[in-house]
Scaffold this motif. Sequence first.
Motif, PDB file in Angstrom:
ATOM      1  N   ILE A 310       4.733 -62.164 -32.594  1.00  0.00           N
ATOM      2  CA  ILE A 310       5.569 -61.435 -31.571  1.00  0.00           C
ATOM      3  C   ILE A 310       6.921 -60.833 -32.213  1.00  0.00           C
ATOM      4  CG2 ILE A 310       6.424 -61.359 -29.222  1.00  0.00           C
ATOM      5  CD1 ILE A 310       4.156 -62.970 -28.325  1.00  0.00           C
ATOM      6  N   GLY A 311       7.388 -62.150 -32.847  1.00  0.00           N
ATOM      7  CA  GLY A 311       9.065 -61.728 -33.162  1.00  0.00           C
ATOM      8  C   GLY A 311       9.001 -60.642 -34.068  1.00  0.00           C
ATOM      9  N   ARG A 312       8.111 -60.700 -35.381  1.00  0.00           N
ATOM     10  CA  ARG A 312       7.998 -59.771 -36.274  1.00  0.00           C
ATOM     11  C   ARG A 312       7.839 -58.429 -35.524  1.00  0.00           C
ATOM     12  NH1 ARG A 312       3.306 -59.518 -41.109  1.00  0.00           N
ATOM     13  NH2 ARG A 312       4.583 -57.991 -42.264  1.00  0.00           N
ATOM     14  N   LEU A 313       6.505 -58.385 -34.616  1.00  0.00           N
ATOM     15  CA  LEU A 313       6.276 -57.205 -34.095  1.00  0.00           C
ATOM     16  C   LEU A 313       7.333 -56.550 -33.475  1.00  0.00           C
ATOM     17  CD1 LEU A 313       3.951 -55.230 -33.609  1.00  0.00           C
ATOM     18  CD2 LEU A 313       3.338 -56.514 -31.389  1.00  0.00           C
ATOM     19  N   LEU A 314       8.209 -57.228 -32.742  1.00  0.00           N
ATOM     20  CA  LEU A 314       9.347 -56.629 -32.014  1.00  0.00           C
ATOM     21  C   LEU A 314      10.610 -56.380 -32.775  1.00  0.00           C
ATOM     22  CD1 LEU A 314       9.253 -58.898 -28.949  1.00  0.00           C
ATOM     23  CD2 LEU A 314       8.432 -56.450 -29.046  1.00  0.00           C
ATOM     24  N   LEU A 321       4.913 -50.853 -32.282  1.00  0.00           N
ATOM     25  CA  LEU A 321       5.002 -50.861 -30.987  1.00  0.00           C
ATOM     26  C   LEU A 321       5.406 -49.496 -30.387  1.00  0.00           C
ATOM     27  CD1 LEU A 321       5.055 -52.334 -28.327  1.00  0.00           C
ATOM     28  CD2 LEU A 321       7.499 -52.893 -28.733  1.00  0.00           C
ATOM     29  N   ALA A 322       6.157 -48.629 -31.215  1.00  0.00           N
ATOM     30  CA  ALA A 322       6.598 -47.171 -30.600  1.00  0.00           C
ATOM     31  C   ALA A 322       5.132 -46.362 -30.792  1.00  0.00           C
ATOM     32  CB  ALA A 322       7.742 -46.730 -31.594  1.00  0.00           C
ATOM     33  N   LEU A 323       4.752 -46.591 -32.022  1.00  0.00           N
ATOM     34  CA  LEU A 323       3.423 -45.833 -32.161  1.00  0.00           C
ATOM     35  C   LEU A 323       2.268 -46.383 -31.204  1.00  0.00           C
ATOM     36  CD1 LEU A 323       1.428 -43.822 -33.609  1.00  0.00           C
ATOM     37  CD2 LEU A 323       0.839 -45.952 -35.183  1.00  0.00           C
TER      38      LEU A 323
END
Length: 343
Positions: A310-314, A321-323
């Motif tokens: 999750i940390g890497r994703l954010l 996430l934007a896509l």
Amino acid sequence: MRVTFRTVRAIAPGLLSCLVGVLVAIAIAANVDGLPMLTAAVILGLVLGNVTGIRQYAGTVLKPGLDFAARTVMRAGIVLLGLQLSLGDVAGLGVAGIGAVIGLVILAFALIWLLGRLFRLPHDESLLIASGYSICGASAIGAMSAVTRTPAGRAAAPVALVTLCGTLSIFVLPLLAVPLGLSDPQLGWWAGAGVHDVGQVVATAGSAGTAALAVAVVVKLTRVVMLAPMTAVVSLAARRNPALLAAEARGTDASGSRPAIVPLFVLGFLAAVLLRTSGWLPEAALETAAGAQHVLLGAALVALGSQVKIGRLLTTQSRYLALGLLAWIVIGGLALLLALLLA
């Protein structure tokens, strides 16, 4: 994979953790209105892969079993998913309805794939996100990852995104239906054409009653039928230009063998659809298969969820996430247009 005692011993801890996760997900879904079991399974996987004190086991002791669940168990669940589909139900939409759903899937797939390339995602990951949003969520991502040869770790972020947006749909679509003045059948079309996993479609349309739910399920299952031809088309593209997909997925050169035109488990999915359509299976067998399919896909989603950081994703993967949110708007907008035109 050759099955030996050493192999079984290696995968047992991770596979057992996935099965325990499924049982917990079933209990959570039974007590939380509007939360499908498969969504709960992904959430539990996120806990397994991100909570301090647990996550180190997901990357060591549990890893062989988690990888097995994310790959082999997922494919078995996709095969059984075919037993939910009857071509007779699909035919009930009529020629115009079927054509519209097919057009929606193809258009949404193409637009979301192009968005992925604009966001500078690799070809294979763009295809995973496009298939998940346009066809049938995590199941489509699992099928497409086999064709593109994308490792489970790189398929985890698309699964997390499609699960997040599908869960948002459960609450957002019924809420927007009121100011938009949608009838129950229109909401059913919108949910069936625009929401990702089958369970999320049921939760979204079920809030509006049986009229919306009946339409939503048929429209959704029509999209699921597109899983086989879409994976076949991508597989053909990979065979003609292996460097396009396989090299990116493996991070190596494209010297490996070419993928099958239609993967074996996709053929199994098609055979299951035909078997369900034939009417030969008794209702009890179909119910048992549906239960087994939920358990298998749930176990696979626990495994995939555990590989999302999750940390890497954010942070470093914020463009994912934007896509994901933009892709959700694209498929939702196209589905709404379809609902207004056809319902």
